[in-house]
Design an enzyme around this catalytic site. Structure first.
Site, PDB file in Angstrom:
ATOM      1  N   HIS A  97     -13.205  50.907 -16.261  1.00  0.00           N
ATOM      2  CA  HIS A  97     -12.776  49.514 -16.422  1.00  0.00           C
ATOM      3  C   HIS A  97     -13.772  48.707 -17.257  1.00  0.00           C
ATOM      4  CE1 HIS A  97      -9.336  49.226 -13.643  1.00  0.00           C
ATOM      5  NE2 HIS A  97      -9.936  50.213 -12.999  1.00  0.00           N
TER       6      HIS A  97
ATOM      7  N   GLU B 244     -13.370  45.876 -18.583  1.00  0.00           N
ATOM      8  CA  GLU B 244     -13.273  44.439 -18.289  1.00  0.00           C
ATOM      9  C   GLU B 244     -14.111  44.059 -17.064  1.00  0.00           C
ATOM     10  OE1 GLU B 244     -11.165  46.641 -17.426  1.00  0.00           O
ATOM     11  OE2 GLU B 244     -10.137  46.119 -15.551  1.00  0.00           O
TER      12      GLU B 244
ATOM     13  N   CYS C 128      -7.108  52.363 -17.023  1.00  0.00           N
ATOM     14  CA  CYS C 128      -6.779  52.860 -15.685  1.00  0.00           C
ATOM     15  C   CYS C 128      -5.271  53.041 -15.527  1.00  0.00           C
ATOM     16  CB  CYS C 128      -7.389  51.929 -14.636  1.00  0.00           C
ATOM     17  SG  CYS C 128      -7.483  52.652 -13.002  1.00  0.00           S
TER      18      CYS C 128
END
Lengths: 79, 235
Positions: free
Chosen positions: B206, B208, B89
């Site tokens: 994302h 994560e 990002c």
């Protein structure tokens, strides 16, 4: 010494903000507006108005040369 | 061999650092350190993560100020040595600003901040970041950005495609590239690209935030696992 730096999206790069503003202006009754492009104006005061150095600032930080063009206008005289 | 060491770089305004650190340490079981952006030496690390967030408040342009931080010299040096660098990002935005990845990221075509799950198709699994996925596999990952529209001038776009540098594309759940599946107007549906050398990866989604079942998708986990396994094979 004062400098104005105009930063614009390159031609061919879609300016979605410009499109939205154009549509909104037309909705306001300004049908003559055919195209809007939105850029940035950076004004700075400098102790040294050497254009090469300002160009360097643009290349290294103020503009993104991949998608933006810049134009430097230096105003001489006591600010 | 020992554990793989990940650096999680923190800029003022980074806000996904803890999630990345947690995934590396607790889910993946490798080592992680936070590295403040004033540090220059990243040589102790095998992998470098530039997490998401709003470095420097996105002032001027996303990533435009962060690219000048001292840590970016370290990132550049380690990338030249062949270490693995991933920008997620805002981290992706910083990598393109720094010139470590080609192209640019512009405002989403609908001028909205998009925070939602999307589908992604794995385009190339022959890289250190994607070798644990199947080619053509469809993943579900969240995005959260305002400026994620990938742009590259036509010749660059052609060379990215020719070199198989596009690793992830936005798609529908069946893996089809449909206009309505492209959330931000990215050219060629691009969600993530790798550099020519294959060791610097940037993506807008994302991983994560989807590395554990409890988060409704584990599809992001194999990116971190791919990196760690690949590094272990090199050491």
């Amino acid at each position: 010494m004062r400098a104005r730096i105009f930063i614009r999206l390159k031609e061919g790069v879609l300016d979605v903000q410009g499109q939205v503003v154009q549509r909104a202006l037309r909705n306001l009754g300004f049908e003559e507006v055919e195209n809007v492009r939105i850029g940035k104006l950076i004004e700075m005061e400098l102790s040294n108005g050497e254009e090469g150095r300002i160009r360097d600032m643009c290349e290294r930080m103020l503009a993104n040369p991949v998608v933006e063009d810049y134009e430097i206008v230096i105003e001489d005289g006591e600010g | 061999m020992g554990k793989v060491k990940f650096a999680v770089v923190v800029f003022p305004g980074t806000n996904c650092d803890m999630d990345c650190y947690y995934v590396v340490k607790e889910v993946l079981g490798e080592e992680a350190d936070y590295v403040w952006h004033r540090e220059e030496d990243l040589s102790p690390y095998h992998c470098i993560i530039l997490p998401g967030g709003f470095s420097y408040g996105d002032y001027l342009r996303t990533g435009a100020i962060a690219k000048l931080s001292p840590v970016m010299e370290g990132v550049r040096r380690e990338a030249e040595k062949g270490k693995l660098v991933i920008g997620i990002c805002n981290g992706f935005q910083i990598l393109v600003e720094a010139g470590l990845l080609p192209g640019a990221l512009l405002k989403n075509t609908n001028l909205r901040f998009l925070c939602k799950f999307v589908h992604l198709r794995v385009e190339n699994n022959q890289t250190p970041f994607t070798h644990l996925y199947k080619e053509g596999e469809v993943l579900r990952m969240p995005i959260a950005h305002y400026e994620g529209r990938y742009f590259a001038p036509p010749p660059l776009l052609q060379s990215l495609e020719k070199n198989k540098q596009v690793l992830l594309r936005y798609s529908d759940p069946e893996g089809k590239l449909k206009e309505e599946a492209n959330p931000n107007g990215s050219l060629n549906f691009i969600a993530g690209i790798v550099n020519e050398k294959g060791n610097v990866f940037g993506l807008m989604p994302h991983p994560e935030r989807c590395s554990e079942e409890v988060l409704s998708s584990e599809d992001g986990f194999r990116i971190f696992k791919s990196m760690a396994d690949w590094m272990k094979a090199q050491l």
